[in-house]
Design a protein around this motif. Structure first.
Motif, PDB file in Angstrom:
ATOM      1  N   ILE A   3       0.838  -1.203   0.000  1.00  0.00           N
ATOM      2  CA  ILE A   3       0.000   0.000   0.000  1.00  0.00           C
ATOM      3  C   ILE A   3       0.872   1.252   0.000  1.00  0.00           C
ATOM      4  O   ILE A   3       0.591   2.223  -0.710  1.00  0.00           O
ATOM      5  CB  ILE A   3      -0.939  -0.006   1.226  1.00  0.00           C
ATOM      6  N   ALA A   4       1.954   1.214   0.767  1.00  0.00           N
ATOM      7  CA  ALA A   4       2.832   2.386   0.873  1.00  0.00           C
ATOM      8  C   ALA A   4       3.475   2.709  -0.479  1.00  0.00           C
ATOM      9  O   ALA A   4       3.519   3.867  -0.900  1.00  0.00           O
ATOM     10  CB  ALA A   4       3.903   2.138   1.928  1.00  0.00           C
ATOM     11  N   ASP A   5       3.967   1.665  -1.193  1.00  0.00           N
ATOM     12  CA  ASP A   5       4.603   1.887  -2.495  1.00  0.00           C
ATOM     13  C   ASP A   5       3.589   2.386  -3.523  1.00  0.00           C
ATOM     14  O   ASP A   5       3.900   3.246  -4.357  1.00  0.00           O
ATOM     15  CB  ASP A   5       5.248   0.595  -2.998  1.00  0.00           C
ATOM     16  N   ALA A   6       2.380   1.840  -3.469  1.00  0.00           N
ATOM     17  CA  ALA A   6       1.350   2.272  -4.405  1.00  0.00           C
ATOM     18  C   ALA A   6       0.942   3.718  -4.135  1.00  0.00           C
ATOM     19  O   ALA A   6       0.682   4.486  -5.066  1.00  0.00           O
ATOM     20  CB  ALA A   6       0.137   1.353  -4.320  1.00  0.00           C
ATOM     21  N   ALA A   7       0.882   4.093  -2.866  1.00  0.00           N
ATOM     22  CA  ALA A   7       0.458   5.445  -2.498  1.00  0.00           C
ATOM     23  C   ALA A   7       1.555   6.484  -2.695  1.00  0.00           C
ATOM     24  O   ALA A   7       1.309   7.589  -3.189  1.00  0.00           O
ATOM     25  CB  ALA A   7      -0.025   5.459  -1.051  1.00  0.00           C
ATOM     26  N   GLN A  26       1.089  -5.898 -14.525  1.00  0.00           N
ATOM     27  CA  GLN A  26      -0.085  -5.427 -13.780  1.00  0.00           C
ATOM     28  C   GLN A  26       0.256  -5.316 -12.299  1.00  0.00           C
ATOM     29  O   GLN A  26       0.714  -6.276 -11.693  1.00  0.00           O
ATOM     30  CB  GLN A  26      -1.259  -6.381 -13.969  1.00  0.00           C
ATOM     31  N   VAL A  27       0.036  -4.126 -11.770  1.00  0.00           N
ATOM     32  CA  VAL A  27       0.312  -3.871 -10.360  1.00  0.00           C
ATOM     33  C   VAL A  27      -0.896  -4.296  -9.518  1.00  0.00           C
ATOM     34  O   VAL A  27      -2.019  -3.860  -9.765  1.00  0.00           O
ATOM     35  CB  VAL A  27       0.621  -2.379 -10.118  1.00  0.00           C
ATOM     36  N   ASN A  28      -0.657  -5.143  -8.546  1.00  0.00           N
ATOM     37  CA  ASN A  28      -1.701  -5.569  -7.618  1.00  0.00           C
ATOM     38  C   ASN A  28      -1.306  -5.129  -6.199  1.00  0.00           C
ATOM     39  O   ASN A  28      -0.281  -5.562  -5.663  1.00  0.00           O
ATOM     40  CB  ASN A  28      -1.882  -7.088  -7.649  1.00  0.00           C
ATOM     41  N   THR A  29      -2.114  -4.238  -5.631  1.00  0.00           N
ATOM     42  CA  THR A  29      -1.814  -3.722  -4.293  1.00  0.00           C
ATOM     43  C   THR A  29      -2.178  -4.757  -3.236  1.00  0.00           C
ATOM     44  O   THR A  29      -3.298  -5.273  -3.214  1.00  0.00           O
ATOM     45  CB  THR A  29      -2.591  -2.428  -4.022  1.00  0.00           C
ATOM     46  N   GLU A  30      -1.222  -5.075  -2.390  1.00  0.00           N
ATOM     47  CA  GLU A  30      -1.446  -6.066  -1.339  1.00  0.00           C
ATOM     48  C   GLU A  30      -1.764  -5.381  -0.016  1.00  0.00           C
ATOM     49  O   GLU A  30      -0.988  -4.548   0.469  1.00  0.00           O
ATOM     50  CB  GLU A  30      -0.220  -6.962  -1.180  1.00  0.00           C
ATOM     51  N   VAL A  31      -2.900  -5.736   0.553  1.00  0.00           N
ATOM     52  CA  VAL A  31      -3.301  -5.199   1.857  1.00  0.00           C
ATOM     53  C   VAL A  31      -2.625  -6.025   2.952  1.00  0.00           C
ATOM     54  O   VAL A  31      -2.650  -7.257   2.906  1.00  0.00           O
ATOM     55  CB  VAL A  31      -4.835  -5.251   2.027  1.00  0.00           C
ATOM     56  N   PRO A  32      -2.008  -5.395   3.928  1.00  0.00           N
ATOM     57  CA  PRO A  32      -1.334  -6.149   5.001  1.00  0.00           C
ATOM     58  C   PRO A  32      -2.308  -7.074   5.734  1.00  0.00           C
ATOM     59  O   PRO A  32      -3.448  -6.708   6.011  1.00  0.00           O
ATOM     60  CB  PRO A  32      -0.821  -5.056   5.940  1.00  0.00           C
ATOM     61  N   VAL A  33      -1.851  -8.272   5.988  1.00  0.00           N
ATOM     62  CA  VAL A  33      -2.697  -9.241   6.693  1.00  0.00           C
ATOM     63  C   VAL A  33      -2.308  -9.364   8.163  1.00  0.00           C
ATOM     64  O   VAL A  33      -3.026  -9.967   8.962  1.00  0.00           O
ATOM     65  CB  VAL A  33      -2.621 -10.627   6.008  1.00  0.00           C
ATOM     66  N   SER A  34      -1.163  -8.811   8.511  1.00  0.00           N
ATOM     67  CA  SER A  34      -0.718  -8.864   9.907  1.00  0.00           C
ATOM     68  C   SER A  34       0.005  -7.553  10.233  1.00  0.00           C
ATOM     69  O   SER A  34       0.941  -7.163   9.541  1.00  0.00           O
ATOM     70  CB  SER A  34       0.221 -10.060  10.118  1.00  0.00           C
ATOM     71  N   LEU A  35      -0.447  -6.835  11.263  1.00  0.00           N
ATOM     72  CA  LEU A  35       0.120  -5.532  11.633  1.00  0.00           C
ATOM     73  C   LEU A  35       0.625  -5.567  13.075  1.00  0.00           C
ATOM     74  O   LEU A  35      -0.023  -6.141  13.959  1.00  0.00           O
ATOM     75  CB  LEU A  35      -0.938  -4.436  11.502  1.00  0.00           C
ATOM     76  N   ASN A  36       1.772  -4.923  13.282  1.00  0.00           N
ATOM     77  CA  ASN A  36       2.231  -4.784  14.659  1.00  0.00           C
ATOM     78  C   ASN A  36       1.582  -3.534  15.271  1.00  0.00           C
ATOM     79  O   ASN A  36       0.832  -2.811  14.604  1.00  0.00           O
ATOM     80  CB  ASN A  36       3.760  -4.714  14.745  1.00  0.00           C
ATOM     81  N   LYS A  37       1.872  -3.274  16.524  1.00  0.00           N
ATOM     82  CA  LYS A  37       1.220  -2.173  17.242  1.00  0.00           C
ATOM     83  C   LYS A  37       1.505  -0.820  16.599  1.00  0.00           C
ATOM     84  O   LYS A  37       0.592  -0.001  16.410  1.00  0.00           O
ATOM     85  CB  LYS A  37       1.696  -2.166  18.706  1.00  0.00           C
ATOM     86  N   GLU A  38       2.742  -0.577  16.224  1.00  0.00           N
ATOM     87  CA  GLU A  38       3.120   0.703  15.637  1.00  0.00           C
ATOM     88  C   GLU A  38       2.418   0.921  14.293  1.00  0.00           C
ATOM     89  O   GLU A  38       1.936   2.026  14.004  1.00  0.00           O
ATOM     90  CB  GLU A  38       4.630   0.765  15.457  1.00  0.00           C
ATOM     91  N   GLN A  39       2.350  -0.134  13.480  1.00  0.00           N
ATOM     92  CA  GLN A  39       1.686  -0.022  12.176  1.00  0.00           C
ATOM     93  C   GLN A  39       0.195   0.275  12.340  1.00  0.00           C
ATOM     94  O   GLN A  39      -0.372   1.088  11.611  1.00  0.00           O
ATOM     95  CB  GLN A  39       1.884  -1.329  11.383  1.00  0.00           C
TER      96      GLN A  39
END
Length: 375
Positions: A276-280, A330-343
């Motif tokens: 998401i960060a790279d796409a944004a 083709q660019v496919n944006t990957e949504v994070p499936v696991s986040l730490n507290k800071e993220q």
């Protein structure tokens, strides 16, 4: 104009018996024969079409080739009526009529027939990787076939001897018999219509002019072959009988599926996952190419999932012609499936400060939804 299916021409099915094929052809031949249809071009064409179909379907070897390869089995003649170019219908197919009606039908005189048939075509299935299809390759293949006898050079006779005229038909290839009021002329059962007898058969091939053999052949797979490509190797099939020409070898190419690339004709397609960060924010991404190399693509800030980028000339080679197709990434944006507290905290903060300008598609969606609910 495309040639009609031979079974359709004769009005028979693929599993019809030889007697049914012969009966159907006889009716059409009598109906459209030129002697009964003077100056009728349409009838003449129908007669030729039916005769051509019968010529193939009445012979088990030719019929098998047609069932396997269709009209392409006879394309080596080139031009005209699909492999029957330079073919003398008036002479050759009078032979067929004389089998039915005896000598003299259609005004033709009996000519000597030959039973020396061209060898059968062969099929070889060859599988290659996408990388091999890209680069082309040479490969040795091994298969069982029949080859011309070296001892008799394909004649079927011992060296120094030649075939004699058939003792049953006198070399005419036909025999007559009386059945009541009718005289029936048929293909000679002893020489199968060739008019010749092998009285001194070759010891090596027993008079056949060919022998079974295991053959090794080096074949070239051209650059750019696709799944289902058929390559014809003229004269590399089975040997013909008693010196007749050899059949052809058909290579049927199967291209394995690839883990990274998908193919559509000469173009390749590649799916590139980005965060998401790279796409944004935008990023530069390095991707593999089919030639084993690498290429960089620049992903602009705000790139949406599904966006395609074209790399010109990075696809498959054109098999007939120069140049290459393109590679579509083709660019496919990957949504994070696991986040730490800071993220999580950062994303919560982002959600608080994001606005409609940041997500115009979301704004449009809810506007349409509200309008729909009001109605």
């Amino acid at each position: 104009m495309a040639k009609r299916d031979y079974y359709e021409v004769l009005g028979v099915k693929k599993n019809s018996t030889p007697e049914q094929i012969k009966s159907s052809y006889r009716k059409l031949a009598v109906k459209y024969h030129p002697d009964k249809n003077k100056d009728n071009k349409e009838a003449e064409e129908k007669f030729k079409e039916a005769s051509e179909a019968y010529h193939v379907l009445s012979n088990s070897e030719r019929k098998q080739n047609y069932d396997n390869f269709g009209h392409a089995a006879f394309e080596n003649g080139g031009g005209g009526r699909g492999g029957f170019s330079n073919f003398d219908f008036s002479n050759h197919f009078s032979d067929i009529f004389e089998d039915f009606f005896g000598e003299g039908f259609g005004g033709g005189s009996r000519r000597k027939r030959r039973s020396n048939y061209r060898g059968s075509d062969l099929r070889y299935d060859l599988s290659v990787t996408l990388e091999e299809a890209y680069a082309g390759k040479k490969q040795d293949i091994k298969f069982s076939t029949s080859e011309k006898c070296d001892l008799c050079n394909g004649s079927g006779s011992k060296p120094g001897h030649s075939p004699n005229s058939c003792s049953m038909c006198g070399g005419h290839g036909q025999v007559r018999s009386n059945q009541g009021f009718f005289t029936v002329q048929q293909t000679c059962p002893q020489c199968s219509g060739s008019g010749e007898e092998i009285t001194n058969p070759c010891n090596s091939c027993s008079g056949q002019g060919k022998k079974q053999a295991s053959k090794r052949l080096s074949v070239t797979i051209p650059k750019g072959v696709d799944d289902g490509t058929r390559i014809r190797l003229s004269g590399k099939g089975e040997a013909g009988s008693r010196g007749a020409g050899s059949g052809d070898l058909y290579l049927f190419i199967n291209v394995y599926s690839h883990d990274l690339f998908k193919r559509s004709e000469e173009n390749l397609f590649f799916e590139c996952p980005v965060s998401i960060a790279d796409a944004a924010l935008g990023a530069s991404v390095e991707i593999p190419t089919i030639d084993g190399g690498k290429a960089k693509i620049k992903i602009p800030a705000g790139t949406q999932s599904g966006k395609q980028f074209r790399l010109k000339g990075k696809g498959m080679p054109y098999m007939r012609g120069s140049g290459n197709g393109d590679l579509y990434v083709q660019v496919n944006t990957e949504v994070p499936v696991s986040l730490n507290k800071e993220q999580k905290e950062l994303l919560e903060k982002f959600r608080e400060i994001e606005n409609e300008k940041s997500n115009p598609s979301i704004k449009k969606f809810f506007q349409k939804a509200k309008s729909f609910w009001k109605n």
